[in-house]
Write a protein that holds these residues in place. Structure first.
Motif, PDB file in Angstrom:
ATOM      1  N   MET A 270       1.149   2.340   5.678  1.00  0.00           N
ATOM      2  CA  MET A 270       0.847   3.097   4.463  1.00  0.00           C
ATOM      3  C   MET A 270       1.383   4.526   4.497  1.00  0.00           C
ATOM      4  N   GLY A 271       1.729   5.016   5.688  1.00  0.00           N
ATOM      5  CA  GLY A 271       2.210   6.398   5.782  1.00  0.00           C
ATOM      6  C   GLY A 271       1.089   7.397   5.870  1.00  0.00           C
ATOM      7  N   HIS A 272      -0.070   6.957   6.393  1.00  0.00           N
ATOM      8  CA  HIS A 272      -1.173   7.887   6.636  1.00  0.00           C
ATOM      9  C   HIS A 272      -0.917   8.656   7.920  1.00  0.00           C
ATOM     10  N   LYS A 273      -1.431   9.869   7.970  1.00  0.00           N
ATOM     11  CA  LYS A 273      -1.299  10.671   9.173  1.00  0.00           C
ATOM     12  C   LYS A 273      -2.199  10.076  10.262  1.00  0.00           C
ATOM     13  N   PRO A 274      -1.671   9.845  11.469  1.00  0.00           N
ATOM     14  CA  PRO A 274      -2.513   9.307  12.552  1.00  0.00           C
ATOM     15  C   PRO A 274      -3.658  10.257  12.854  1.00  0.00           C
TER      16      PRO A 274
ATOM     17  N   ARG B 295      -5.576   1.997  -2.080  1.00  0.00           N
ATOM     18  CA  ARG B 295      -6.832   1.990  -1.327  1.00  0.00           C
ATOM     19  C   ARG B 295      -7.297   0.557  -1.072  1.00  0.00           C
ATOM     20  N   SER B 296      -7.036  -0.324  -2.042  1.00  0.00           N
ATOM     21  CA  SER B 296      -7.437  -1.722  -1.892  1.00  0.00           C
ATOM     22  C   SER B 296      -6.715  -2.376  -0.721  1.00  0.00           C
ATOM     23  N   PHE B 297      -5.420  -2.074  -0.578  1.00  0.00           N
ATOM     24  CA  PHE B 297      -4.664  -2.644   0.548  1.00  0.00           C
ATOM     25  C   PHE B 297      -5.321  -2.263   1.866  1.00  0.00           C
ATOM     26  N   SER B 298      -5.702  -0.999   1.983  1.00  0.00           N
ATOM     27  CA  SER B 298      -6.336  -0.527   3.211  1.00  0.00           C
ATOM     28  C   SER B 298      -7.672  -1.229   3.445  1.00  0.00           C
TER      29      SER B 298
ATOM     30  N   GLU C  72      -9.495  -6.637 -20.827  1.00  0.00           N
ATOM     31  CA  GLU C  72      -9.621  -7.931 -21.497  1.00  0.00           C
ATOM     32  C   GLU C  72     -10.222  -8.989 -20.566  1.00  0.00           C
ATOM     33  N   LYS C  73      -9.870  -8.906 -19.266  1.00  0.00           N
ATOM     34  CA  LYS C  73     -10.348  -9.893 -18.297  1.00  0.00           C
ATOM     35  C   LYS C  73     -11.641  -9.454 -17.597  1.00  0.00           C
ATOM     36  N   GLY C  74     -12.185  -8.303 -18.008  1.00  0.00           N
ATOM     37  CA  GLY C  74     -13.443  -7.849 -17.440  1.00  0.00           C
ATOM     38  C   GLY C  74     -13.322  -7.278 -16.041  1.00  0.00           C
ATOM     39  N   LEU C  75     -12.136  -6.847 -15.663  1.00  0.00           N
ATOM     40  CA  LEU C  75     -11.929  -6.240 -14.345  1.00  0.00           C
ATOM     41  C   LEU C  75     -12.013  -4.720 -14.455  1.00  0.00           C
ATOM     42  N   PRO C  76     -12.407  -4.054 -13.376  1.00  0.00           N
ATOM     43  CA  PRO C  76     -12.463  -2.582 -13.416  1.00  0.00           C
ATOM     44  C   PRO C  76     -11.070  -1.990 -13.603  1.00  0.00           C
ATOM     45  N   ARG C  77     -11.033  -0.772 -14.157  1.00  0.00           N
ATOM     46  CA  ARG C  77      -9.749  -0.103 -14.387  1.00  0.00           C
ATOM     47  C   ARG C  77      -9.251   0.457 -13.055  1.00  0.00           C
ATOM     48  N   LEU C  78      -8.466  -0.327 -12.382  1.00  0.00           N
ATOM     49  CA  LEU C  78      -7.953   0.059 -11.061  1.00  0.00           C
ATOM     50  C   LEU C  78      -6.634   0.802 -11.217  1.00  0.00           C
ATOM     51  N   THR C  79      -6.642   2.056 -10.822  1.00  0.00           N
ATOM     52  CA  THR C  79      -5.418   2.852 -10.899  1.00  0.00           C
ATOM     53  C   THR C  79      -4.443   2.397  -9.814  1.00  0.00           C
ATOM     54  N   ILE C  80      -3.227   2.931  -9.878  1.00  0.00           N
ATOM     55  CA  ILE C  80      -2.224   2.591  -8.860  1.00  0.00           C
ATOM     56  C   ILE C  80      -2.711   3.049  -7.486  1.00  0.00           C
ATOM     57  N   HIS C  81      -3.358   4.207  -7.444  1.00  0.00           N
ATOM     58  CA  HIS C  81      -3.867   4.675  -6.155  1.00  0.00           C
ATOM     59  C   HIS C  81      -5.042   3.820  -5.684  1.00  0.00           C
ATOM     60  N   ASP C  82      -5.796   3.264  -6.635  1.00  0.00           N
ATOM     61  CA  ASP C  82      -6.866   2.341  -6.255  1.00  0.00           C
ATOM     62  C   ASP C  82      -6.295   1.102  -5.567  1.00  0.00           C
ATOM     63  N   LEU C  83      -5.127   0.672  -6.006  1.00  0.00           N
ATOM     64  CA  LEU C  83      -4.487  -0.489  -5.376  1.00  0.00           C
ATOM     65  C   LEU C  83      -4.043  -0.146  -3.962  1.00  0.00           C
TER      66      LEU C  83
ATOM     67  N   GLY D 207       0.771  -1.247   0.000  1.00  0.00           N
ATOM     68  CA  GLY D 207       0.000   0.000   0.000  1.00  0.00           C
ATOM     69  C   GLY D 207       0.795   1.286   0.000  1.00  0.00           C
ATOM     70  N   PRO D 208       1.963   1.357  -0.662  1.00  0.00           N
ATOM     71  CA  PRO D 208       2.729   2.616  -0.664  1.00  0.00           C
ATOM     72  C   PRO D 208       2.194   3.601  -1.695  1.00  0.00           C
ATOM     73  N   ARG D 209       2.643   4.838  -1.600  1.00  0.00           N
ATOM     74  CA  ARG D 209       2.338   5.821  -2.637  1.00  0.00           C
ATOM     75  C   ARG D 209       3.170   5.485  -3.867  1.00  0.00           C
ATOM     76  N   SER D 210       2.580   5.726  -5.030  1.00  0.00           N
ATOM     77  CA  SER D 210       3.195   5.304  -6.286  1.00  0.00           C
ATOM     78  C   SER D 210       4.600   5.872  -6.460  1.00  0.00           C
TER      79      SER D 210
END
Length: 421
Positions: free
Chosen positions: A382-386, A362-365, A349-360, A269-272
């Motif tokens: 992830m480096g989020h602010k507490p 968010r997915s980890f979280s 091609e596989k019918g999956l949504p277009r998940l951006t790097i930032h979506d990934l 879950g890091p920033r790109s």
């Protein structure tokens, strides 16, 4: 020498003798008026008088420029000022200063937003992340250049239409018109460009010169803020039942750098930009840790290197000439940059949504919620602010404690994706 000036006499006045640099001839009809003649026969009207018991001398002008009657009139004007106790030199200096100020204001009026923006970027870029700097560069590019890859030419950035606007003409109306034009086809970029332009204007407000050319509140009115597109926050993320298909898609990605990058993103879950620019020196295979740049704290933070992620890093080809983990000999930065095209094509091609790097990211979280992992642990990885007071001031979990939870997250994701490791 005193004589009654006439035009012919003035033009025929003799230069000084060889042992003198100049000689003065005085007009009998106009007190204080003289003609100074130099060795080179240059002639100029001079006024000499007294003001406040001090002798002063002022050059009126060249005899070829000033007519005799004009010179006499100017000498009388200067004499009147002296009689009133006013030093004509002061008046002349004040007028010269006004002229200088006027010329300076005209010169400043030519300063464009583009010139100021370039100076702003140059002064502040060392404190920015690579992605933030890249946004400033791409948004302000004028376009018309050949693409570094592929064919065609680049399009102007959203800020391009503002660059030639004089800073003194940058007002609420011009900002509203700019946003109305640019937000039609690219509202997200227009909103980002507005925030960047606003930061530049705020910087101008503290600048010695530019603060006099632009109102610091030019962007603050309701009308201006209403012209900026309001973007709905993205909430797209990978679902648990999509993990298997997603890993299959990533496994078909030909570029191993891209393949590993995508998997490490979903597992940590890091920033790109922090992951793309990861250097060899930031990986510690002995203590199984990753030192990753944190843009919030503007410092490096330590996170665990989980088992599968370690295996992914070790599978990457090495390049002794590069300091980067995800190195590239084709990019300007020296590491991978845009990995989206092939990745997006495979998702479609596989019918999956277009998940951006930032979506990934968010997915980890989101996926950690299935395991009821403490939110503070996920935020620290992830480096989020507490958000809570205890998290901000009292809890800074050691990396081994993070590893306990992080390895559990990785094992669960791999299990759901049917990855045998």
């Amino acid at each position: 020498m005193k004589l009654k000036f006439t035009v012919n006499k003035v033009n025929k006045l003799e230069p000084p003798t060889e042992n003198k640099n100049q000689i003065f001839y005085w007009d009998l009809d106009t007190p204080g008026l003289s003609v100074r003649v130099t060795q080179n026969s240059n002639r100029a009207y001079i006024y000499q008088g007294r003001v406040c018991e001090k002798s002063i001398r002022i050059t009126i002008g060249n005899v070829n420029t000033w007519e005799l009657d004009q010179a006499r009139k100017e000498a009388r004007r200067l004499q009147q000022l002296c009689d009133q106790g006013i030093d004509p030199r002061r008046h002349k200096a004040e007028e010269a200063q006004k002229n200088e100020d006027y010329a300076d204001s005209k010169q400043k009026a030519l300063i464009t937003f583009g010139q100021v923006f370039n100076e702003y970027v140059e002064e502040n870029k060392n404190g920015w992340s690579e992605r933030h700097l890249e946004d400033h560069i791409t948004l302000s590019q004028r376009g018309g250049e050949a693409h570094r890859r592929g064919h065609g030419i680049t399009k102007p950035g959203v800020l391009a239409s503002l660059l030639d606007t004089p800073l003194v003409d940058l007002n609420a109306e011009s900002l509203i018109k700019w946003q109305a034009t640019e937000s039609i086809d690219r509202p997200g970029r227009a909103a980002l460009a507005f925030r960047i332009a606003r930061a530049c204007i705020n910087w101008c407000a503290e600048h010695e010169v530019y603060s006099t050319l632009i109102n610091k509140d030019v962007h603050a009115s309701k009308r201006v803020r209403k012209s900026v597109p309001i973007l709905k926050p993205r909430k797209q993320a990978l679902q648990k039942n999509q993990l298997k298909d997603w890993f299959l898609v990533v496994g078909e990605t030909q570029n191993i750098m891209h393949r590993v990058f995508l998997q490490v993103t979903i597992l940590t879950g890091p920033r790109s930009e922090s992951l793309r620019s990861l250097k060899k020196s930031q990986l510690d295979f002995k203590w199984k840790t990753i030192s990753i740049w944190d843009k919030v704290e503007q410092d490096y933070r330590l996170i665990p290197m989980t088992k599968y992620v370690e295996n992914l890093f070790k599978s990457l080809p090495q390049n002794s000439d590069s300091e980067y983990i995800f190195w590239s000999d084709r990019s300007r930065s020296g590491h991978i940059e845009d990995i989206r095209k092939n990745y997006y094509d495979l998702l479609e091609e596989k019918g999956l949504p277009r998940l951006t790097i930032h979506d990934l990211r968010r997915s980890f979280s989101n996926l950690t919620e299935w395991l009821e992992i403490p939110t503070g642990v996920v935020a620290q990885i992830m480096g989020h602010k507490p958000s809570a007071t205890a998290e901000r001031h009292y809890k800074d979990r050691p990396v081994d404690l993070l590893r306990l939870h992080h390895q559990k997250i990785e094992d669960w994701i791999l299990q759901e994706a049917n990855i045998k490791f």
